[in-house]
Design a protein around this motif. Structure first.
Motif, PDB file in Angstrom:
ATOM      1  N   PHE A   7      74.620 124.112 -69.508  1.00 31.19           N
ATOM      2  CA  PHE A   7      74.187 124.494 -68.268  1.00 31.19           C
ATOM      3  C   PHE A   7      74.040 123.365 -67.467  1.00 31.19           C
ATOM      4  O   PHE A   7      74.567 123.377 -66.338  1.00 31.19           O
ATOM      5  CB  PHE A   7      72.964 125.496 -68.440  1.00 31.19           C
ATOM      6  N   TYR A   8      73.376 122.278 -67.887  1.00 34.60           N
ATOM      7  CA  TYR A   8      73.069 121.264 -67.015  1.00 34.60           C
ATOM      8  C   TYR A   8      74.293 120.343 -66.913  1.00 34.60           C
ATOM      9  O   TYR A   8      74.388 119.614 -65.816  1.00 34.60           O
ATOM     10  CB  TYR A   8      71.718 120.379 -67.402  1.00 34.60           C
TER      11      TYR A   8
ATOM     12  N   LEU B 293      75.800 121.996 -64.296  1.00 33.67           N
ATOM     13  CA  LEU B 293      74.755 121.875 -62.968  1.00 33.67           C
ATOM     14  C   LEU B 293      75.318 120.470 -62.490  1.00 33.67           C
ATOM     15  O   LEU B 293      75.526 120.404 -60.957  1.00 33.67           O
ATOM     16  CB  LEU B 293      73.694 122.079 -63.103  1.00 33.67           C
TER      17      LEU B 293
ATOM     18  N   ASP C  21      67.282 127.949 -63.969  1.00 31.98           N
ATOM     19  CA  ASP C  21      67.764 127.928 -64.926  1.00 31.98           C
ATOM     20  C   ASP C  21      67.397 128.898 -65.759  1.00 31.98           C
ATOM     21  O   ASP C  21      66.783 129.861 -65.656  1.00 31.98           O
ATOM     22  CB  ASP C  21      67.701 126.316 -65.671  1.00 31.98           C
TER      23      ASP C  21
END
Length: 144
Positions: A23-24, A27, A106
């Protein structure tokens, strides 16, 4: 005491660290700059600055409730990224002549956001005698 950097750490459940890394990485648009453990990742969101955003696995992973917003050069592009990634977001808000921003979280409840300066820092209009809680100072936009 003179400070020379900043580190912010958010937590995710230990069994979710691989998903959090993914996810990050998406991002920030890159892999972590530092990965000393299987459940600990760091990104430097401000090139050339001693500023670190850390994601760490923790059995009891309380979400960060204070929002962290990251500056982007094009909020429209950031909105497209969030929408195409299926990340639920707020409607953009604007403090005219200063900033436009959007909020999201998140998957583990850590509060995040993006913002775009409308004019360079130091050249922004001041609003003496007002409050950050004064909704009349902001413009809301409908989700496209």
């Amino acid at each position: 005491m003179k400070t020379t950097g900043i580190t912010l750490q958010v937590y995710v459940p230990t069994d979710e660290t691989a998903a959090a890394r993914s996810f990050y990485s998406s991002l920030f648009g890159r892999e972590p700059e530092f990965e000393p453990h299987d459940d600990f990742f760091e990104w430097s969101p401000i090139a050339g600055q001693e500023c670190w955003f850390q994601v760490s696995g923790k059995d009891q992973a309380p979400p960060l409730l204070n929002r962290v917003r990251f500056r982007v050069l094009d909020l429209g592009e950031a909105l497209s990224f969030l929408d195409s990634s299926g990340i639920e977001r707020s409607e953009p808000s604007q403090l005219p002549g200063v900033v436009v921003f959007v909020d999201f979280a998140d998957p583990w409840g850590n509060q995040l956001g993006y913002y775009q300066d409308l004019v360079p820092s130091g050249q922004q209009a001041e609003y003496p005698g007002t409050s950050v809680n004064d909704e009349a100072q902001f413009t809301r936009f409908a989700k496209e």
